[in-house]
Enzyme design. Structure first.
Site: not given
Length: 366
Positions: A51, A154, A184, A301
């Site tokens: 702003e 992946a 990233r 996990g």
């Protein structure tokens, strides 16, 4: 609300994503007689807010003009003065804001101050959902004190992240890896376990377009017992590395790591080495807003088992590896199918030959 102007403010904010933490990435434009007379996006910590930059550009044209801003203007003294006072002093007539700030010092207080000063304030609008998604990590950290966690991995079609030999270069395509580097560059930190560093020796830098990004995320390694070498690639290149360890790690090893990075001792966990909740608490104290979890399987996990993954970004490659190779998510897992994590608000896209699945993990806890 005139949505074109808010869309421009969102574009300005989006371009600063990842570069302003622990502050939010905010965009603002000032409009007079249907024309933009000023615009800006939040600068890195210590710099000006969106702003204030927009008001400086607008100058005298700000008096009686409209302000479009993606997040509630701050009303408290931080590294810089409150934006609400700057808006009032500039003579802005109307403020259109996409969303409320979830910081405990704000949460509507900025709107109230502006209204008390005679400024008309309108919130929400067509772009509210877009703004909330853009600032999702920021809002999450302000409410919980912990980073927003995106688990990225992946896998092949049969769910493997590496061949039987342990070779994992590359499961995903060149196009998917390019997206990963772009992602990233927009996060505050990347986290991997010691197994990933020992086996794959990644640098974990952001290199969109093959070039180091101006913004490099904090590289975080979980190593409860002191396995990682001080000569690992994660301690080289641009950026900074942090190792989170437990009291079980040798003091001599900690000293060696401190020569190339930083070490912090956090709580241990019985099965996974380092407690995921303590990890997020430590990173939250450092002002990390968005954490990219890049594995390996045991680390992923442990975060899923603890219910600490907020979003999933899964790349599925058209490969069949077979054998008993490594899985993307290990841990205790779901005992019954009814207990499995399922993705809500899921989207599916393509990157070269790969399929990218994004969504928010949820499950029936009843």
């Amino acid at each position: 609300m005139t949505t074109d102007f808010m869309a421009r403010a969102l574009d300005l904010a989006r371009a600063r994503q990842g570069a302003t933490s622990p502050n939010p990435w905010v965009g603002a434009v000032i409009v007079r007689d249907g024309e933009i007379v000023g615009g800006g996006a939040t600068e890195p910590p210590g710099g000006r807010h969106a702003e204030v930059i927009a008001l400086a550009q607008a100058g005298d044209a700000a008096r009686g003009a409209d302000l479009y801003v993606t997040l509630e203007p701050c009303s408290f003294q931080g590294r810089t003065g409150p934006c609400t006072q700057a808006i009032v002093d500039a003579g802005i007539a109307r403020v259109f804001c996409a969303m409320r700030d979830e910081d405990a010092r704000a949460r509507g207080r900025g709107f109230e101050i502006l209204r008390q000063a005679g400024i008309r304030v309108e919130t929400g609008g067509q772009h509210a959902t877009e703004a909330e998604a853009l600032l999702e990590p920021y809002s999450h950290q302000r409410v919980t004190g912990r980073p927003f966690v995106t688990a990225k991995f992946a896998v092949s079609l049969d769910g493997k992240i590496a061949a039987v030999s342990g070779d994992s270069r590359w499961v995903s395509s060149e196009e998917s890896r390019a997206l990963t580097h772009a992602q990233r560059a927009r996060v505050d930190a990347i986290l991997v376990g010691s197994e990933t560093v020992v086996v794959d020796n990644p640098q974990l830098t952001a290199r969109p377009g093959g070039q180091p990004s101006d913004h490099q995320p904090l590289r975080v390694v979980l190593d409860a017992r002191g396995r990682v070498s001080a000569e690992a690639a994660v301690f080289s290149g641009p950026g900074f590395a942090l190792v989170l360890t437990s009291e079980a790690s040798p003091s001599a090893w900690r000293s060696a790591i401190e020569a190339v990075g930083e070490v912090e001792v956090v709580d241990a966990a019985v099965d996974t080495g380092v407690d995921p909740a303590s990890v997020l608490d430590a990173l939250g104290r450092r002002g990390v807003l968005h954490l990219l979890l890049e594995g390996g399987g045991r680390v992923d996990g442990s975060f899923f088992d603890a219910g600490l993954v907020d979003k999933v970004w899964a790349i599925i490659a058209p490969l069949i590896i077979g054998g008993e190779g490594r899985s993307a998510v290990v841990g205790a897992g779901a005992y019954r199918m009814a207990d499995a994590w399922r993705l809500d608000r899921m989207t599916v896209s393509r990157a070269g030959p790969d399929v990218i699945v994004e969504g928010y993990p949820t499950r029936n806890d009843s």
